[in-house]
Write a protein that holds these residues in place. Sequence first.
Motif, PDB file in Angstrom:
ATOM      1  N   HIS A  63       0.664  -1.149   0.059  1.00  0.00           N
ATOM      2  CA  HIS A  63       0.115   0.005  -0.042  1.00  0.00           C
ATOM      3  C   HIS A  63       0.811   1.249   0.063  1.00  0.00           C
ATOM      4  CE1 HIS A  63      -3.623  -2.537   1.023  1.00  0.00           C
ATOM      5  NE2 HIS A  63      -2.713  -3.076   1.600  1.00  0.00           N
ATOM      6  N   PRO A  64       1.685   1.439  -1.135  1.00  0.00           N
ATOM      7  CA  PRO A  64       2.497   2.481  -0.974  1.00  0.00           C
ATOM      8  C   PRO A  64       2.190   4.034  -1.226  1.00  0.00           C
ATOM      9  CG  PRO A  64       2.213   1.615  -3.409  1.00  0.00           C
ATOM     10  CD  PRO A  64       1.327   0.938  -2.441  1.00  0.00           C
ATOM     11  N   ALA A  65       1.312   4.391  -0.159  1.00  0.00           N
ATOM     12  CA  ALA A  65       0.620   5.585  -0.095  1.00  0.00           C
ATOM     13  C   ALA A  65       1.066   6.268   1.264  1.00  0.00           C
ATOM     14  CB  ALA A  65      -0.824   5.724  -0.296  1.00  0.00           C
ATOM     15  N   LEU A  66       1.099   7.522   1.360  1.00  0.00           N
ATOM     16  CA  LEU A  66       1.204   8.291   2.512  1.00  0.00           C
ATOM     17  C   LEU A  66       0.203   8.473   3.327  1.00  0.00           C
ATOM     18  CD1 LEU A  66       3.215  11.550   0.840  1.00  0.00           C
ATOM     19  CD2 LEU A  66       4.064   9.513   2.079  1.00  0.00           C
ATOM     20  N   TYR A  67       0.273   8.378   4.751  1.00  0.00           N
ATOM     21  CA  TYR A  67      -0.816   8.384   5.593  1.00  0.00           C
ATOM     22  C   TYR A  67      -0.555   9.461   6.474  1.00  0.00           C
ATOM     23  CZ  TYR A  67      -2.890   3.984   4.286  1.00  0.00           C
ATOM     24  OH  TYR A  67      -3.488   3.100   3.562  1.00  0.00           O
ATOM     25  N   PRO A  68      -1.607   9.996   7.291  1.00  0.00           N
ATOM     26  CA  PRO A  68      -1.594  11.063   7.899  1.00  0.00           C
ATOM     27  C   PRO A  68      -0.827  10.876   9.235  1.00  0.00           C
ATOM     28  CG  PRO A  68      -4.013  10.842   7.404  1.00  0.00           C
ATOM     29  CD  PRO A  68      -3.104   9.527   6.932  1.00  0.00           C
ATOM     30  N   LYS A  69      -0.100  11.860   9.837  1.00  0.00           N
ATOM     31  CA  LYS A  69       0.855  11.834  10.702  1.00  0.00           C
ATOM     32  C   LYS A  69       0.036  11.373  12.032  1.00  0.00           C
ATOM     33  CE  LYS A  69       4.374  14.570  13.260  1.00  0.00           C
ATOM     34  NZ  LYS A  69       5.140  15.813  13.122  1.00  0.00           N
ATOM     35  N   ASN A  70      -1.212  12.249  12.107  1.00  0.00           N
ATOM     36  CA  ASN A  70      -1.996  11.415  13.252  1.00  0.00           C
ATOM     37  C   ASN A  70      -3.007  10.515  12.782  1.00  0.00           C
ATOM     38  OD1 ASN A  70      -4.180  11.374  15.019  1.00  0.00           O
ATOM     39  ND2 ASN A  70      -4.823  13.319  14.796  1.00  0.00           N
ATOM     40  N   GLU A  83      -6.197   9.259  -1.929  1.00  0.00           N
ATOM     41  CA  GLU A  83      -4.983   8.642  -1.630  1.00  0.00           C
ATOM     42  C   GLU A  83      -3.765   9.326  -2.163  1.00  0.00           C
ATOM     43  OE1 GLU A  83      -4.685   4.621   0.672  1.00  0.00           O
ATOM     44  OE2 GLU A  83      -4.457   4.351  -1.477  1.00  0.00           O
ATOM     45  N   PHE A  84      -2.594   9.620  -1.335  1.00  0.00           N
ATOM     46  CA  PHE A  84      -1.393  10.172  -1.992  1.00  0.00           C
ATOM     47  C   PHE A  84      -0.218   9.024  -2.128  1.00  0.00           C
ATOM     48  CE2 PHE A  84      -3.752  13.635  -1.054  1.00  0.00           C
ATOM     49  CZ  PHE A  84      -3.333  14.992  -1.361  1.00  0.00           C
ATOM     50  N   MET A 126      -9.275   8.232  -9.155  1.00  0.00           N
ATOM     51  CA  MET A 126      -8.253   9.207  -8.688  1.00  0.00           C
ATOM     52  C   MET A 126      -6.495   8.671  -8.864  1.00  0.00           C
ATOM     53  SD  MET A 126      -9.559  12.089  -7.422  1.00  0.00           S
ATOM     54  CE  MET A 126     -10.995  12.815  -6.971  1.00  0.00           C
ATOM     55  N   ARG A 127      -6.430   7.650  -8.673  1.00  0.00           N
ATOM     56  CA  ARG A 127      -5.212   7.276  -8.699  1.00  0.00           C
ATOM     57  C   ARG A 127      -4.689   7.222 -10.231  1.00  0.00           C
ATOM     58  NH1 ARG A 127      -3.189   4.546  -4.330  1.00  0.00           N
ATOM     59  NH2 ARG A 127      -1.065   4.814  -5.349  1.00  0.00           N
TER      60      ARG A 127
END
Length: 400
Positions: A63-70, A83-84, A126-127
């Motif tokens: 799942h090579p996406a960035l996730y929120p710091k929180n 998703e980024f 989106m991706r």
Amino acid sequence: MRKGTEYKGYKAYSYLEAGKDYPVFEFADWNWAGEYLIPLSETEEERVQKLAQEKIFIALHEHPALYPKNIAETAAYNTAGREFCAYEALSKSYLDCVFDNMMDGTNTISSKYGWKWRDIIHDLGMRLCDLAHQDFLIHCKRVEDIYKAHEEGKIAWVAVIEGAAPIENELDRIDILYGLGVRQLGITYSESNALGNGLKEDNDGGLTKFGKQAVERMNKVGMLIDVSHCGPKTAFDSVVHSQKPIIASHVGARALWDSKRLFHDDLIKAIAEKGGVIGVESAPHTTMTKTNMTHDIESVMEHFEYIANLVGIDHVSFGIDSLYGDHVGLHHVFSASLSKEETSNKGVAYDEVEYVKGLENPTEASWNILRWLVKHNYSDEDIEKVIGGNALRVLKEVWK
């Protein structure tokens, strides 16, 4: 660490205006847990770099996406529907090809229960829109795209839907997904669907009649079949009914850790006997062992060696199942809908880890898998097989 890349600095959705076109979330650093490298001698290090340059490395499940710091903001992040992809982090990896499972069961754009057809198409669209604005990831639709990415210093990106619930009872949706560029489809996630039973169920009746039709359709269109989250009978029926090899993209050996999330020897053997591949995973608190009660690269590689010894080096690879963010925290956020509760070893107590050391994210996993194999004196031929060659053999037979 990257073996050579054409990455030019593109950031996800940078063609849009943050805060106006989409809500802004602060992302965790891709290497938030620190960068751990298995220590090597100078000679071993040189060999790793040579292999990284020359051999094709395929990640069968990520799942090579960035996730929120929180990480608690993940539900809002996913509901926003964008998703980024972690382009920069991927550029630092050894990967030539990544199977991206996108939001999968956490896709809660319109429903807290996820897996809705409309939401899956939204996520995919989106991706694909984002990919169309950059030139580092190649949308992988055929085996030739993987070779092209390797030669050009890019990464082949494979679109994956982890469970077939969104097709409901519509066989033609398999064709639609293939037409949109999806090249791998899971029979079930942990929950049951119209095709068969998921691993969460107390009873597993195997593939339904519709499930058998779906397997036949996937064979016809050239869709790779994955059984990682199936109940054991549903997975076995899929192996038997498929005319093509199938994979378990991210599992481990239940003989080493008695969890419903992992596979018995008979099922592993059945997949291998049909020509398929078993990808070893490391989602937090899955591939532990009684000799390695702390989940880290050593326990994961114990599963790798067990499976390789059981069915041969030609039928094992890696589907680490990691992401760029707090994976353990993500499991807590989605504890009601993910299969985390199925990872205990029949009451055996173990300490929860903050992250899986050595395999915390797709980039670190690619570094350390290769380093571990070199450190343990695997031959170049066997390393080539397990990091990509075995997967390529199956893809050449399955993909149209």
